[in-house]
Design a protein around this motif. Structure first.
Motif, PDB file in Angstrom:
ATOM      1  N   ILE A  38       0.843  -1.193   0.000  1.00  0.00           N
ATOM      2  CA  ILE A  38       0.000   0.000   0.000  1.00  0.00           C
ATOM      3  C   ILE A  38       0.884   1.251   0.000  1.00  0.00           C
ATOM      4  O   ILE A  38       1.834   1.357   0.767  1.00  0.00           O
ATOM      5  N   GLN A  39       0.558   2.196  -0.868  1.00  0.00           N
ATOM      6  CA  GLN A  39       1.253   3.469  -0.926  1.00  0.00           C
ATOM      7  C   GLN A  39       0.265   4.618  -0.783  1.00  0.00           C
ATOM      8  O   GLN A  39      -0.863   4.542  -1.279  1.00  0.00           O
ATOM      9  N   PHE A  40       0.715   5.684  -0.104  1.00  0.00           N
ATOM     10  CA  PHE A  40      -0.040   6.922  -0.012  1.00  0.00           C
ATOM     11  C   PHE A  40       0.726   8.027  -0.731  1.00  0.00           C
ATOM     12  O   PHE A  40       1.951   8.111  -0.633  1.00  0.00           O
ATOM     13  N   PHE A  41      -0.012   8.882  -1.441  1.00  0.00           N
ATOM     14  CA  PHE A  41       0.593   9.939  -2.243  1.00  0.00           C
ATOM     15  C   PHE A  41      -0.031  11.290  -1.890  1.00  0.00           C
ATOM     16  O   PHE A  41      -1.222  11.377  -1.582  1.00  0.00           O
ATOM     17  N   GLN A  42       0.801  12.324  -1.956  1.00  0.00           N
ATOM     18  CA  GLN A  42       0.328  13.703  -1.853  1.00  0.00           C
ATOM     19  C   GLN A  42       0.729  14.429  -3.125  1.00  0.00           C
ATOM     20  O   GLN A  42       1.912  14.523  -3.456  1.00  0.00           O
ATOM     21  N   ASP A  43      -0.248  14.953  -3.848  1.00  0.00           N
ATOM     22  CA  ASP A  43      -0.002  15.650  -5.115  1.00  0.00           C
ATOM     23  C   ASP A  43       0.856  14.809  -6.068  1.00  0.00           C
ATOM     24  O   ASP A  43       1.762  15.320  -6.729  1.00  0.00           O
ATOM     25  N   GLY A  44       0.576  13.503  -6.089  1.00  0.00           N
ATOM     26  CA  GLY A  44       1.282  12.602  -6.992  1.00  0.00           C
ATOM     27  C   GLY A  44       2.622  12.117  -6.490  1.00  0.00           C
ATOM     28  O   GLY A  44       3.243  11.253  -7.122  1.00  0.00           O
ATOM     29  N   ALA A  91       0.282  23.959   6.804  1.00  0.00           N
ATOM     30  CA  ALA A  91      -0.216  24.310   5.473  1.00  0.00           C
ATOM     31  C   ALA A  91       0.491  23.551   4.363  1.00  0.00           C
ATOM     32  O   ALA A  91      -0.073  23.367   3.278  1.00  0.00           O
ATOM     33  N   SER A  92       1.731  23.082   4.599  1.00  0.00           N
ATOM     34  CA  SER A  92       2.443  22.336   3.563  1.00  0.00           C
ATOM     35  C   SER A  92       1.809  20.980   3.297  1.00  0.00           C
ATOM     36  O   SER A  92       2.112  20.335   2.293  1.00  0.00           O
ATOM     37  N   HIS A  93       0.922  20.538   4.190  1.00  0.00           N
ATOM     38  CA  HIS A  93       0.269  19.243   4.019  1.00  0.00           C
ATOM     39  C   HIS A  93      -1.037  19.342   3.235  1.00  0.00           C
ATOM     40  O   HIS A  93      -1.707  18.332   3.029  1.00  0.00           O
ATOM     41  N   SER A  94      -1.412  20.541   2.817  1.00  0.00           N
ATOM     42  CA  SER A  94      -2.578  20.677   1.929  1.00  0.00           C
ATOM     43  C   SER A  94      -2.266  20.021   0.594  1.00  0.00           C
ATOM     44  O   SER A  94      -1.132  20.054   0.121  1.00  0.00           O
ATOM     45  N   GLY A  95      -3.279  19.414  -0.016  1.00  0.00           N
ATOM     46  CA  GLY A  95      -3.061  18.823  -1.334  1.00  0.00           C
ATOM     47  C   GLY A  95      -4.050  17.729  -1.651  1.00  0.00           C
ATOM     48  O   GLY A  95      -4.994  17.464  -0.895  1.00  0.00           O
ATOM     49  N   ALA A  96      -3.827  17.093  -2.797  1.00  0.00           N
ATOM     50  CA  ALA A  96      -4.667  15.985  -3.254  1.00  0.00           C
ATOM     51  C   ALA A  96      -3.986  14.671  -2.868  1.00  0.00           C
ATOM     52  O   ALA A  96      -2.864  14.392  -3.307  1.00  0.00           O
ATOM     53  N   TYR A  97      -4.663  13.878  -2.067  1.00  0.00           N
ATOM     54  CA  TYR A  97      -4.114  12.609  -1.588  1.00  0.00           C
ATOM     55  C   TYR A  97      -4.822  11.450  -2.289  1.00  0.00           C
ATOM     56  O   TYR A  97      -6.031  11.491  -2.534  1.00  0.00           O
ATOM     57  N   HIS A  98      -4.048  10.407  -2.585  1.00  0.00           N
ATOM     58  CA  HIS A  98      -4.648   9.163  -3.064  1.00  0.00           C
ATOM     59  C   HIS A  98      -3.791   8.000  -2.590  1.00  0.00           C
ATOM     60  O   HIS A  98      -2.683   8.191  -2.061  1.00  0.00           O
ATOM     61  N   CYS A  99      -4.309   6.789  -2.740  1.00  0.00           N
ATOM     62  CA  CYS A  99      -3.565   5.603  -2.329  1.00  0.00           C
ATOM     63  C   CYS A  99      -3.628   4.559  -3.427  1.00  0.00           C
ATOM     64  O   CYS A  99      -4.484   4.622  -4.316  1.00  0.00           O
ATOM     65  N   SER A 100      -2.716   3.602  -3.354  1.00  0.00           N
ATOM     66  CA  SER A 100      -2.713   2.490  -4.296  1.00  0.00           C
ATOM     67  C   SER A 100      -2.311   1.229  -3.546  1.00  0.00           C
ATOM     68  O   SER A 100      -1.738   1.287  -2.455  1.00  0.00           O
ATOM     69  N   GLY A 101      -2.627   0.074  -4.143  1.00  0.00           N
ATOM     70  CA  GLY A 101      -2.263  -1.193  -3.526  1.00  0.00           C
ATOM     71  C   GLY A 101      -2.674  -2.355  -4.394  1.00  0.00           C
ATOM     72  O   GLY A 101      -3.319  -2.189  -5.442  1.00  0.00           O
ATOM     73  N   LEU A 102      -2.280  -3.551  -3.963  1.00  0.00           N
ATOM     74  CA  LEU A 102      -2.574  -4.769  -4.698  1.00  0.00           C
ATOM     75  C   LEU A 102      -3.768  -5.490  -4.094  1.00  0.00           C
ATOM     76  O   LEU A 102      -3.840  -5.710  -2.884  1.00  0.00           O
ATOM     77  N   GLU A 145      10.532  19.375   2.413  1.00  0.00           N
ATOM     78  CA  GLU A 145      10.455  18.808   3.753  1.00  0.00           C
ATOM     79  C   GLU A 145       9.867  17.408   3.719  1.00  0.00           C
ATOM     80  O   GLU A 145       8.836  17.147   3.134  1.00  0.00           O
ATOM     81  N   THR A 146      10.558  16.458   4.353  1.00  0.00           N
ATOM     82  CA  THR A 146      10.053  15.085   4.452  1.00  0.00           C
ATOM     83  C   THR A 146       9.370  14.910   5.794  1.00  0.00           C
ATOM     84  O   THR A 146       9.653  15.627   6.756  1.00  0.00           O
ATOM     85  N   LEU A 147       8.475  13.975   5.849  1.00  0.00           N
ATOM     86  CA  LEU A 147       7.657  13.789   7.037  1.00  0.00           C
ATOM     87  C   LEU A 147       7.984  12.485   7.745  1.00  0.00           C
ATOM     88  O   LEU A 147       7.884  11.422   7.156  1.00  0.00           O
ATOM     89  N   PRO A 148       8.390  12.543   9.013  1.00  0.00           N
ATOM     90  CA  PRO A 148       8.565  11.314   9.784  1.00  0.00           C
ATOM     91  C   PRO A 148       7.209  10.812  10.241  1.00  0.00           C
ATOM     92  O   PRO A 148       6.846  10.878  11.414  1.00  0.00           O
ATOM     93  N   GLU A 149       6.410  10.341   9.278  1.00  0.00           N
ATOM     94  CA  GLU A 149       5.022  10.023   9.561  1.00  0.00           C
ATOM     95  C   GLU A 149       4.885   8.844  10.520  1.00  0.00           C
ATOM     96  O   GLU A 149       5.725   7.970  10.602  1.00  0.00           O
ATOM     97  N   GLU A 150       3.760   8.833  11.201  1.00  0.00           N
ATOM     98  CA  GLU A 150       3.412   7.730  12.080  1.00  0.00           C
ATOM     99  C   GLU A 150       2.140   7.082  11.554  1.00  0.00           C
ATOM    100  O   GLU A 150       1.309   7.742  10.949  1.00  0.00           O
ATOM    101  N   PRO A 151       1.972   5.787  11.795  1.00  0.00           N
ATOM    102  CA  PRO A 151       0.697   5.170  11.425  1.00  0.00           C
ATOM    103  C   PRO A 151      -0.439   5.834  12.185  1.00  0.00           C
ATOM    104  O   PRO A 151      -0.236   6.406  13.248  1.00  0.00           O
ATOM    105  N   ALA A 152      -1.628   5.776  11.626  1.00  0.00           N
ATOM    106  CA  ALA A 152      -2.783   6.378  12.288  1.00  0.00           C
ATOM    107  C   ALA A 152      -3.000   5.728  13.641  1.00  0.00           C
ATOM    108  O   ALA A 152      -2.660   4.572  13.870  1.00  0.00           O
ATOM    109  N   SER A 153      -3.592   6.494  14.542  1.00  0.00           N
ATOM    110  CA  SER A 153      -3.776   6.015  15.905  1.00  0.00           C
ATOM    111  C   SER A 153      -4.678   4.797  15.982  1.00  0.00           C
ATOM    112  O   SER A 153      -4.658   4.084  16.974  1.00  0.00           O
ATOM    113  N   ILE A 154      -5.468   4.533  14.943  1.00  0.00           N
ATOM    114  CA  ILE A 154      -6.363   3.390  14.996  1.00  0.00           C
ATOM    115  C   ILE A 154      -5.606   2.079  14.811  1.00  0.00           C
ATOM    116  O   ILE A 154      -6.151   1.003  15.024  1.00  0.00           O
TER     117      ILE A 154
END
Length: 272
Positions: free
Chosen positions: A163-169, A188-199, A225-234
């Motif tokens: 699974i991949q997540f994308f911001q503005d492609g 504000a840098s996180h504004s954008g069009a998000y989509h995901c892909s997967g198998l 800027e890169t994001l040290p993202e964390e999985p969602a809290s769920i």
């Protein structure tokens, strides 16, 4: 002895001659007083707005997904009645604080509610979409500092991987099995069009983009800027630990996912 030219009329005759009876005026006064007391309940601007919430919290759902709308707001003691509106039209059959249904295309649109002690809520827009993959989020307008929570949802909850997540492609995050992704503190840098892909089985699928807005000036966007993202809290603790390891995978693997496939979608996948 002369006769007076003008004789005073008796009091009873005066009442009958031109003055309206007193009783109707008294009733009118009481009616006006009652209306003044009832007017605030009908919609004074000072009343607090009702709030519509979703459970599960996603604004985007598939047909057949279960959806529950709840109307939160002040109510008169012993009165739980609620007015529901879909695209501005009242739903007379729904008068309870909660409104549940199995989603269909007819359920797409704006929902509002109102109680006896609140004004009309702001609209909540529900999107019912038929697709293989759906990017879900609880809100499209995210205040600065609040989390952005995303979920890559597969049709009929079929197993999704790589699974991949994308911001503005641009790729933002990858996982073999974790379909949830979050940005803990949005700016504000996180504004954008998000989509995901997967198998799904052996087939790669991509969701439609979802536009998310974080108000402010996107001054950090041009810094790369890169994001040290964390999985969602769920996600649970084990999934979070696995996701941290998976983040070390190089992007070349993302471009050439050659890992062995040991999972297939249900037998009716190809038929659909």
């Amino acid at each position: 002895m002369g006769v007076p030219s003008v004789l005073p009329l008796p009091a009873a005759a005066s009442d009958q001659a031109g003055c309206p009876p007193r009783r109707p005026w008294g009733h009118l006064l009481l009616l006006c007083t009652a209306l003044l007391f009832l007017a605030p309940a009908a919609g004074t601007p000072g009343l607090q707005k009702a709030v519509v919430s979703l459970q599960p919290p996603w604004l985007q759902v598939f047909p057949e997904d279960n959806v529950t709308l709840s109307c939160q707001g002040a109510r008169s003691p012993g009165d739980n009645s609620t007015q529901w509106f879909h695209d501005g039209t009242a739903i007379p059959s729904q008068v309870q604080p909660s409104y549940s249904f199995k989603a269909s295309s007819n359920h797409s649109g704006d929902y509002r509610c109102q109680t006896g002690q609140t004004s009309l809520s702001d609209p909540v827009h529900l999107d019912v979409t038929s697709a293989w993959l759906l990017l879900q989020t609880p809100r499209l307008l995210v205040p600065q500092g609040a989390p952005i929570v995303l979920r890559c949802h597969s049709w009929k909850n079929w197993r999704l991987y790589k699974i991949q997540f994308f911001q503005d492609g641009k790729p933002k995050w990858f996982s073999y099995t974790n379909a949830s992704f979050s940005i803990p503190h949005a700016n504000a840098s996180h504004s954008g069009a998000y989509h995901c892909s997967g198998l799904l089985g052996q087939m790669q699928h991509t969701s439609q983009p979802v536009n998310i807005t974080v108000p402010g000036t996107p001054e950090n966007r041009e810094r790369g800027e890169t994001l040290p993202e964390e999985p969602a809290s769920i996600a649970d603790a084990d999934t979070a630990a696995k996701a941290e390891v998976e983040n070390t995978i190089t992007y070349s693997l993302l471009l050439h996912p050659e890992a062995p496939e040991d999972d297939t979608a249900p037998s009716d996948y190809q038929n659909m």
